[in-house]
Design a protein around this motif. Structure first.
Motif, PDB file in Angstrom:
ATOM      1  N   GLY A 163       0.795  -1.223   0.000  1.00  0.00           N
ATOM      2  CA  GLY A 163       0.000   0.000   0.000  1.00  0.00           C
ATOM      3  C   GLY A 163       0.824   1.267   0.000  1.00  0.00           C
ATOM      4  N   GLY A 164       1.914   1.264   0.752  1.00  0.00           N
ATOM      5  CA  GLY A 164       2.746   2.460   0.847  1.00  0.00           C
ATOM      6  C   GLY A 164       3.676   2.646  -0.326  1.00  0.00           C
ATOM      7  N   THR A 165       4.076   1.540  -0.951  1.00  0.00           N
ATOM      8  CA  THR A 165       4.996   1.593  -2.098  1.00  0.00           C
ATOM      9  C   THR A 165       4.418   0.724  -3.220  1.00  0.00           C
ATOM     10  N   PRO A 166       3.510   1.278  -4.020  1.00  0.00           N
ATOM     11  CA  PRO A 166       2.840   0.482  -5.061  1.00  0.00           C
ATOM     12  C   PRO A 166       3.775  -0.088  -6.116  1.00  0.00           C
ATOM     13  N   GLU A 167       4.966   0.484  -6.266  1.00  0.00           N
ATOM     14  CA  GLU A 167       5.931  -0.069  -7.211  1.00  0.00           C
ATOM     15  C   GLU A 167       6.953  -0.959  -6.519  1.00  0.00           C
ATOM     16  N   GLY A 168       6.782  -1.209  -5.215  1.00  0.00           N
ATOM     17  CA  GLY A 168       7.769  -1.959  -4.461  1.00  0.00           C
ATOM     18  C   GLY A 168       9.006  -1.113  -4.218  1.00  0.00           C
ATOM     19  N   GLN A 169      10.040  -1.740  -3.685  1.00  0.00           N
ATOM     20  CA  GLN A 169      11.305  -1.043  -3.445  1.00  0.00           C
ATOM     21  C   GLN A 169      12.429  -1.786  -4.144  1.00  0.00           C
ATOM     22  N   ASN A 170      13.139  -1.074  -4.999  1.00  0.00           N
ATOM     23  CA  ASN A 170      14.317  -1.618  -5.678  1.00  0.00           C
ATOM     24  C   ASN A 170      15.535  -0.938  -5.071  1.00  0.00           C
ATOM     25  N   TRP A 171      16.252  -1.665  -4.214  1.00  0.00           N
ATOM     26  CA  TRP A 171      17.365  -1.072  -3.475  1.00  0.00           C
ATOM     27  C   TRP A 171      18.633  -0.948  -4.319  1.00  0.00           C
ATOM     28  N   GLY A 172      18.677  -1.624  -5.449  1.00  0.00           N
ATOM     29  CA  GLY A 172      19.851  -1.532  -6.309  1.00  0.00           C
ATOM     30  C   GLY A 172      21.017  -2.411  -5.890  1.00  0.00           C
ATOM     31  N   PHE A 173      20.840  -3.248  -4.841  1.00  0.00           N
ATOM     32  CA  PHE A 173      21.922  -4.106  -4.362  1.00  0.00           C
ATOM     33  C   PHE A 173      21.816  -5.498  -5.000  1.00  0.00           C
ATOM     34  N   PRO A 174      22.928  -6.102  -5.397  1.00  0.00           N
ATOM     35  CA  PRO A 174      22.871  -7.472  -5.933  1.00  0.00           C
ATOM     36  C   PRO A 174      22.444  -8.454  -4.853  1.00  0.00           C
ATOM     37  N   VAL A 175      21.811  -9.542  -5.262  1.00  0.00           N
ATOM     38  CA  VAL A 175      21.400 -10.566  -4.303  1.00  0.00           C
ATOM     39  C   VAL A 175      22.530 -11.579  -4.137  1.00  0.00           C
ATOM     40  N   TYR A 176      22.438 -12.374  -3.083  1.00  0.00           N
ATOM     41  CA  TYR A 176      23.488 -13.355  -2.797  1.00  0.00           C
ATOM     42  C   TYR A 176      23.303 -14.624  -3.619  1.00  0.00           C
ATOM     43  N   ARG A 177      24.425 -15.253  -3.926  1.00  0.00           N
ATOM     44  CA  ARG A 177      24.421 -16.607  -4.487  1.00  0.00           C
ATOM     45  C   ARG A 177      24.624 -17.561  -3.309  1.00  0.00           C
ATOM     46  N   TRP A 178      23.530 -17.893  -2.646  1.00  0.00           N
ATOM     47  CA  TRP A 178      23.621 -18.694  -1.434  1.00  0.00           C
ATOM     48  C   TRP A 178      24.242 -20.063  -1.703  1.00  0.00           C
ATOM     49  N   ASP A 179      24.043 -20.583  -2.936  1.00  0.00           N
ATOM     50  CA  ASP A 179      24.623 -21.885  -3.245  1.00  0.00           C
ATOM     51  C   ASP A 179      26.144 -21.825  -3.216  1.00  0.00           C
ATOM     52  N   ASN A 180      26.721 -20.765  -3.767  1.00  0.00           N
ATOM     53  CA  ASN A 180      28.184 -20.624  -3.745  1.00  0.00           C
ATOM     54  C   ASN A 180      28.704 -20.308  -2.348  1.00  0.00           C
ATOM     55  N   LEU A 181      27.947 -19.528  -1.600  1.00  0.00           N
ATOM     56  CA  LEU A 181      28.342 -19.252  -0.217  1.00  0.00           C
ATOM     57  C   LEU A 181      28.337 -20.537   0.607  1.00  0.00           C
ATOM     58  N   ALA A 182      27.346 -21.408   0.351  1.00  0.00           N
ATOM     59  CA  ALA A 182      27.265 -22.680   1.074  1.00  0.00           C
ATOM     60  C   ALA A 182      28.480 -23.552   0.772  1.00  0.00           C
ATOM     61  N   LYS A 183      28.905 -23.584  -0.498  1.00  0.00           N
ATOM     62  CA  LYS A 183      30.068 -24.390  -0.880  1.00  0.00           C
ATOM     63  C   LYS A 183      31.325 -23.930  -0.147  1.00  0.00           C
ATOM     64  N   ASP A 184      31.369 -22.659   0.192  1.00  0.00           N
ATOM     65  CA  ASP A 184      32.526 -22.091   0.887  1.00  0.00           C
ATOM     66  C   ASP A 184      32.313 -22.061   2.400  1.00  0.00           C
ATOM     67  N   GLY A 185      31.273 -22.762   2.863  1.00  0.00           N
ATOM     68  CA  GLY A 185      31.005 -22.806   4.303  1.00  0.00           C
ATOM     69  C   GLY A 185      30.533 -21.487   4.881  1.00  0.00           C
ATOM     70  N   TYR A 186      29.953 -20.643   4.028  1.00  0.00           N
ATOM     71  CA  TYR A 186      29.466 -19.312   4.437  1.00  0.00           C
ATOM     72  C   TYR A 186      30.571 -18.482   5.086  1.00  0.00           C
ATOM     73  N   SER A 187      31.807 -18.711   4.642  1.00  0.00           N
ATOM     74  CA  SER A 187      32.951 -18.077   5.301  1.00  0.00           C
ATOM     75  C   SER A 187      32.885 -16.555   5.237  1.00  0.00           C
ATOM     76  N   TRP A 188      32.423 -15.992   4.106  1.00  0.00           N
ATOM     77  CA  TRP A 188      32.379 -14.532   3.976  1.00  0.00           C
ATOM     78  C   TRP A 188      31.439 -13.941   5.020  1.00  0.00           C
ATOM     79  N   TRP A 189      30.261 -14.508   5.158  1.00  0.00           N
ATOM     80  CA  TRP A 189      29.299 -14.002   6.137  1.00  0.00           C
ATOM     81  C   TRP A 189      29.813 -14.233   7.567  1.00  0.00           C
ATOM     82  N   LYS A 190      30.356 -15.400   7.819  1.00  0.00           N
ATOM     83  CA  LYS A 190      30.849 -15.695   9.164  1.00  0.00           C
ATOM     84  C   LYS A 190      31.996 -14.758   9.551  1.00  0.00           C
ATOM     85  N   ASN A 191      32.905 -14.529   8.622  1.00  0.00           N
ATOM     86  CA  ASN A 191      34.015 -13.613   8.907  1.00  0.00           C
ATOM     87  C   ASN A 191      33.517 -12.196   9.144  1.00  0.00           C
TER      88      ASN A 191
END
Length: 549
Positions: free
Chosen positions: A262-290
């Motif tokens: 209701g407040g944002t009829p076009e939604g919100q596009n933040w302009g940030f890329p999304v994560y590749r969780w599959d690749n992060l999982a292969k690396d043990g989520y090391s980037w997020w954990k660090n």
């Protein structure tokens, strides 16, 4: 923060940007040492918790949620006078005095100018001590070399920042091709380049000194018995050292945001890329954990920004300016075969998934000029036979292509964009679709028969129910992995349209919820009664600060 947990006391606190804590000794903006007198004030006021907005380096962007690095601290918060090099540089006192004179009288600080001016003074101090710092960096047992080895992210950050300086703060996407997509070996080679050594070490020196000042302030806050709480933004700016150095972890073809409401009829596009969780999982989520381990040097608790994004993120193709044509990740998509199975042939699927634009609708905004309208439409669209009906060309992949089209009036572009966004099914790939978030408001949906609506809605509802399961499983995996990386108290910012599983997932993982009490209701019950905190899973409730609400 309030909770029924035995381990965490009932606390009242405040949320504040560090920049707001300016004192007489700080220059232009609040600095790391200013946290200490603020902590004294909080203790006298009976407050037990200080939540800071993010303090990461954001470069030329003033928003604390648009960081250049998930690890680097912002040098604008460094106390120049508090640096060990300050007294050894003859010109330092005058430079600092001039800095105070220029910025202290401002009612609102000029972010970019202050950052630029402050970096010049910091560079003066570094250059005056560069030989000793380079020597320390090359000595295996020195404080500097040890800090670099304990913070390996700083080499990527330093190489990134030096290139950014070289190309006048431009996004890495505008750099020469050889620097746009760079390998780890190439980053390491550039880091070891003797010609660039001093410039790279300048950024190392900034981060070392910032970390020392922040750690010192954090320890003094803890010694006073107060809890310092950080804020970890969920997304990273596409123009960041992390997205540049680790493209395997970021999907640059999609942009994160939130769906229409209701407040944002076009939604919100933040302009940030999304994560590749599959690749992060292969690396043990090391980037997020660090990232969390790095934050734990300073904080005892942290706010997980937009925790909903760990269940599912709203992702929109990067060629769209709005977020209307986005989808949740993960999604249980609809296949072409499934649509066939409920009675929709390919022509009907095309009607639902591709905007059909009548000539007359564009004439109406083009001064009823029939021939001129046809000329504009031919640039972007293909006519369906001899009908006065048009489909967008295959090379039109987003509304940005429409907005960027040349020699077409803005009124015509705006109307075409309305049609571009008006569809019931959003195409993921040739034979895969998701429903528009507000598909019942779309023109094609309204044109369906009652029976067609019933069949399609039943399929969409089945998919939605399964998606809830997908979202829960993803959240349990991601949040379980990340929150176990440190002993910081995890608090989830869960404001918004949340999955049904959110309270139980956060409760099971002992993640505190940041709840705005007036929003915590049984919305599907007549009268919309408030939920009692006792009904939430144990250890799961924390009332939100003013900042969160």
């Amino acid at each position: 923060m309030s909770t029924n947990s035995k381990e965490i006391p009932v606390l009242t606190g405040t949320a504040i940007p560090l920049g707001a804590l300016k004192t007489k000794s700080s220059c232009g903006v609040g600095e790391f040492p200013d946290l200490v007198p603020f902590a004294d004030f909080c203790k006298k006021a009976g407050l037990g918790l200080i939540q800071l907005l993010p303090v990461n380096d954001t470069g030329t962007e003033s928003s604390p949620y648009s960081a250049l690095s998930a690890f680097a601290l912002h040098p604008i918060y460094i106390s120049i006078e508090g640096l060990p090099e300050f007294d050894s540089v003859p010109d330092a006192k005058k430079a600092l005095k001039d800095l105070h004179k220029k910025h202290d009288s401002q009612l609102r600080y000029n972010y970019r100018q202050l950052r630029s001016d402050k970096l010049k003074v910091l560079r003066l101090l570094f250059d005056s001590n560069v030989n000793s710092f380079v020597k320390d960096a090359e000595s295996k047992n020195s404080e500097v070399s040890k800090w670099i080895s304990e913070n390996p992210w700083v080499t990527e950050y330093a190489v990134f920042m030096e290139l950014k300086r070289q190309y006048k703060e431009a996004s890495w996407k505008e750099w020469p091709e050889k620097y746009k997509r760079i390998t780890k070996k190439q980053i390491e080679k550039r880091w070891l380049d003797e010609k660039l050594r001093e410039n790279h070490l300048f950024y190392v020196w900034l981060q070392l000194r910032a970390s020392q000042q922040f750690k010192d302030a954090a320890k003094k806050i803890a010694d006073k018995g107060l809890l310092l709480k950080g804020d970890i933004p969920i997304m990273m700016n596409e123009d960041s050292a992390d997205a540049w150095a680790h493209p395997e972890f970021f999907d640059d073809t999609m942009r994160a945001g939130s769906p229409p409401d209701g407040g944002t009829p076009e939604g919100q596009n933040w302009g940030f890329p999304v994560y590749r969780w599959d690749n992060l999982a292969k690396d043990g989520y090391s980037w997020w954990k660090n990232r969390l381990i790095s934050a734990s040097q300073y904080y005892k608790a942290y706010r997980i920004d937009h925790v909903l994004g760990f269940f599912r993120i709203w992702a929109t193709p990067e060629n769209e300016s709005s977020a209307i044509l986005g989808m949740t990740q993960p999604s249980d998509c609809i296949s072409r075969q499934e649509l066939h199975d409920i009675g929709f042939n390919d022509d009907r699927i095309r009607w639902l998934s591709q905007p059909h634009v009548p000539t007359r609708a564009i004439e109406d905004v083009n001064n009823n000029d029939y021939l001129g309208t046809h000329g504009y439409l031919h640039k972007l669209m293909d006519r369906i036979g001899n009908e006065e009906l048009w489909l967008f060309k295959k090379e039109i992949t987003g509304d940005k292509d429409i907005w960027n089209a040349s020699d077409i009036p803005d009124s015509v572009k705006a109307r075409l964009v309305q049609f571009w966004r008006d569809r019931t099914l959003v195409t993921v790939s040739e034979d895969v679709f998701v429903p528009l978030w507000l598909y019942r408001d779309s023109g094609p949906w309204k044109s369906l028969s009652d029976d067609e609506r019933w069949r399609l809605n039943e399929l969409i509802s089945r998919k939605a129910a399964h998606q809830e399961y997908l979202w829960e499983q993803q959240a349990r995996t991601l949040l379980g992995e990340l929150t176990s990386a440190t002993d910081m108290i995890a608090c989830a910012e869960d404001l918004g349209a949340n999955p049904e599983s959110l309270p139980s997932v956060l409760g099971d993982l002992s993640i505190l919820r940041l709840c705005v009490i007036r929003w915590c209701r049984d919305w599907d019950i007549p009268g919309k009664p408030y939920k009692a905190f006792e009904s939430y899973p144990k250890h799961s409730v924390a009332t939100a600060s003013v900042h969160d609400s």
